[in-house]
Scaffold this active site. Structure first.
Site, short mmCIF file in Angstrom:
data_model
loop_
_atom_site.label_atom_id
_atom_site.label_comp_id
_atom_site.label_asym_id
_atom_site.label_seq_id
_atom_site.Cartn_x
_atom_site.Cartn_y
_atom_site.Cartn_z
N ALA A 66 0.88 -1.17 0.00
CA ALA A 66 0.00 0.00 0.00
C ALA A 66 0.91 1.22 0.00
O ALA A 66 2.05 1.16 0.46
CB ALA A 66 -0.87 -0.02 1.25
N GLY A 112 0.49 -4.96 0.96
CA GLY A 112 -0.71 -4.99 0.12
C GLY A 112 -0.47 -5.67 -1.23
O GLY A 112 -1.41 -6.18 -1.84
N GLU A 115 -0.79 -9.25 -0.47
CA GLU A 115 -2.22 -9.47 -0.18
C GLU A 115 -3.05 -9.48 -1.47
O GLU A 115 -3.99 -10.25 -1.61
CB GLU A 115 -2.72 -8.38 0.79
CG GLU A 115 -2.12 -8.58 2.18
CD GLU A 115 -2.41 -7.42 3.12
OE1 GLU A 115 -2.02 -6.28 2.78
OE2 GLU A 115 -3.02 -7.65 4.18
N GLU A 135 4.48 -5.26 7.38
CA GLU A 135 3.73 -4.20 8.08
C GLU A 135 4.20 -3.95 9.51
O GLU A 135 4.19 -2.81 9.96
CB GLU A 135 2.23 -4.53 8.08
CG GLU A 135 1.55 -4.28 6.74
CD GLU A 135 1.63 -5.44 5.77
OE1 GLU A 135 2.41 -6.39 6.01
OE2 GLU A 135 0.91 -5.40 4.76
N1 COA Z 1 4.63 3.09 -0.60
C1 COA Z 1 5.02 4.24 -1.14
N2 COA Z 1 6.12 4.37 -1.90
C2 COA Z 1 6.84 3.26 -2.10
C3 COA Z 1 6.50 2.01 -1.56
C4 COA Z 1 5.32 1.94 -0.77
N3 COA Z 1 4.88 0.81 -0.24
N4 COA Z 1 7.43 1.10 -1.93
C5 COA Z 1 8.33 1.75 -2.69
N5 COA Z 1 7.98 3.06 -2.78
C6 COA Z 1 8.68 4.12 -3.53
C7 COA Z 1 9.90 4.61 -2.77
O1 COA Z 1 9.52 5.58 -1.79
C8 COA Z 1 10.70 5.20 -3.89
O2 COA Z 1 10.13 6.45 -4.25
P1 COA Z 1 11.09 7.74 -4.51
O3 COA Z 1 11.97 7.32 -5.64
O4 COA Z 1 10.13 8.82 -4.86
O5 COA Z 1 11.83 7.95 -3.25
C9 COA Z 1 10.43 4.26 -5.05
O6 COA Z 1 9.21 3.59 -4.73
C10 COA Z 1 11.52 3.21 -5.24
O7 COA Z 1 11.68 2.51 -4.02
P2 COA Z 1 13.11 2.35 -3.28
O8 COA Z 1 12.83 2.13 -1.81
O9 COA Z 1 14.00 3.49 -3.63
O10 COA Z 1 13.64 1.02 -3.96
P3 COA Z 1 14.67 -0.03 -3.35
O11 COA Z 1 15.03 -0.93 -4.47
O12 COA Z 1 15.74 0.66 -2.62
O13 COA Z 1 13.81 -0.87 -2.26
C11 COA Z 1 11.89 -2.05 -1.44
C12 COA Z 1 12.75 -1.69 -2.67
C13 COA Z 1 10.64 -2.79 -1.95
C14 COA Z 1 12.68 -2.98 -0.51
C15 COA Z 1 11.49 -0.77 -0.68
O14 COA Z 1 10.93 0.15 -1.61
C16 COA Z 1 10.48 -0.96 0.41
O15 COA Z 1 10.82 -1.46 1.47
N6 COA Z 1 9.20 -0.56 0.18
C17 COA Z 1 8.18 -0.61 1.17
C18 COA Z 1 7.66 -2.01 1.36
C19 COA Z 1 6.60 -2.06 2.44
O16 COA Z 1 6.86 -1.82 3.61
N7 COA Z 1 5.37 -2.37 2.04
C20 COA Z 1 4.27 -2.52 2.93
C21 COA Z 1 3.48 -1.28 2.98
S1 COA Z 1 2.11 -1.46 4.11
#
Ligand code: COA
Length: 260
Positions: A66, A112, A115, A135
């Site tokens: 999400a 999400g 999910e 989460e």
């Molecule tokens: N919500 C909002 N933005 C998200 C996102 C999320 N769940 N997951 C990734 N993004 C965005 C990042 O903020 C980034 O945006 P920016 O370039 O404007 O800063 C872009 O997507 C790329 O992500 P980034 O984190 O730079 O890539 P990465 O390769 O370093 O890491 C992940 C990849 C998936 C490990 C990391 O993005 C992450 O941990 N995301 C969140 C996962 C999460 O907790 N999901 C559950 C949400 S309830």
């Protein structure tokens, strides 16, 4: 409706819905959830849609969760409404969808995103896919059905470990856990999904929709799935597909299901 966050393409009955926010790793914001809801509503009514494949844009992510930026200042009331609305509009809607929905998990499927994949009727993954419910690392719990669907798929102990550690598993581990049915290379993923969709489409889609109801009944509280099965089985006998399927078999020819 003009979609801004998803791509929708019908290829001979196979509708590919692609979540298309690659710069945000296809994170599900409210607008995307709304568009997905509309796309699924349209698909339900559209006789030219037989099977749906759900995937993510780009090579990195299916859906990375999400959209965290949207709910960081929510109150408990708003949080509850977010989960309730999301479940009704998208996650439960897909799980109970009358046409087959396959998730083609092409990279990160987190929170999400996992999910969403779990709401689909089954999942296939590319070998670079990574899955998890992170989460609790944000001070939250999964809110789009993850605490319910993950244990159903992988068992309680594994689900508890995945949720508590907030860790990710890779595609092969997901295969071992029965979270996905097949793992293929990223290049092969959509072709593979389409082949499976093609196999499904050779069968009676009317019967398949009954089968989805009967299988899902096993997971509904207060519903006797065996009874649902008996009722759905009975209804099949009144369909033109049943008449065609049995007569084709007895006449040693290929069935041409009128309901498809
Ligand atoms: N919500 C909002 N933005 C998200 C996102 C999320 N769940 N997951 C990734 N993004 C965005 C990042 O903020 C980034 O945006 P920016 O370039 O404007 O800063 C872009 O997507 C790329 O992500 P980034 O984190 O730079 O890539 P990465 O390769 O370093 O890491 C992940 C990849 C998936 C490990 C990391 O993005 C992450 O941990 N995301 C969140 C996962 C999460 O907790 N999901 C559950 C949400 S309830």
């Amino acid at each position: 409706m003009n979609f801004e966050n998803i791509l929708v393409e019908n290829n001979e009955g196979i509708l590919q819905i692609t979540i298309d926010r690659p710069t945000k790793l296809n994170a599900l914001n409210k607008a995307t959830i709304e568009e997905l809801h509309v796309a699924f509503e349209d698909a339900k009514e559209d006789e030219d849609v037989k099977v749906i494949i759900l995937t993510g844009s780009g090579e990195k992510a299916f859906v990375a969760g999400a959209d965290i930026s949207e709910f960081s200042d929510y109150s408990p009331k708003e949080g509850k409404a977010l989960a309730a609305e999301g479940q009704a509009k998208l996650f439960d809607f897909i799980a109970n969808f009358s046409k087959p929905v396959i998730a083609a998990v092409n990279g990160f499927a987190l929170g999400g995103g996992l999910e969403l994949a779990m709401a689909a009727h089954f999942r296939i993954a590319s070998d670079n896919a990574k899955m998890g419910l992170p989460e609790v690392s944000l001070g939250l719990i999964p809110g789009y059905g993850g605490t319910q669907r993950l244990p159903q798929l992988v068992g309680k102990g594994r689900a508890m470990e995945m949720i508590m550690t907030a860790g990710m598993i890779d595609a092969n581990q997901a295969l071992q856990y029965n979270l996905v049915n097949h793992v293929v290379s990223q290049e092969e993923l959509l072709d593979f999904a389409e082949k499976l969709a093609g196999k499904i489409m050779r069968n009676s889609l009317v019967a398949i929709s009954s089968a989805i109801k009967a299988v899902n009944a096993n997971y509904e509280t207060g519903v006797n799935g065996f009874e649902t099965e008996i009722n759905e089985f009975g209804s099949c006998f009144g369909t033109a597909d049943f008449e065609e399927g049995t007569s084709a078999f007895l006449n040693k020819r290929k069935a041409d299901f009128p309901g498809n």
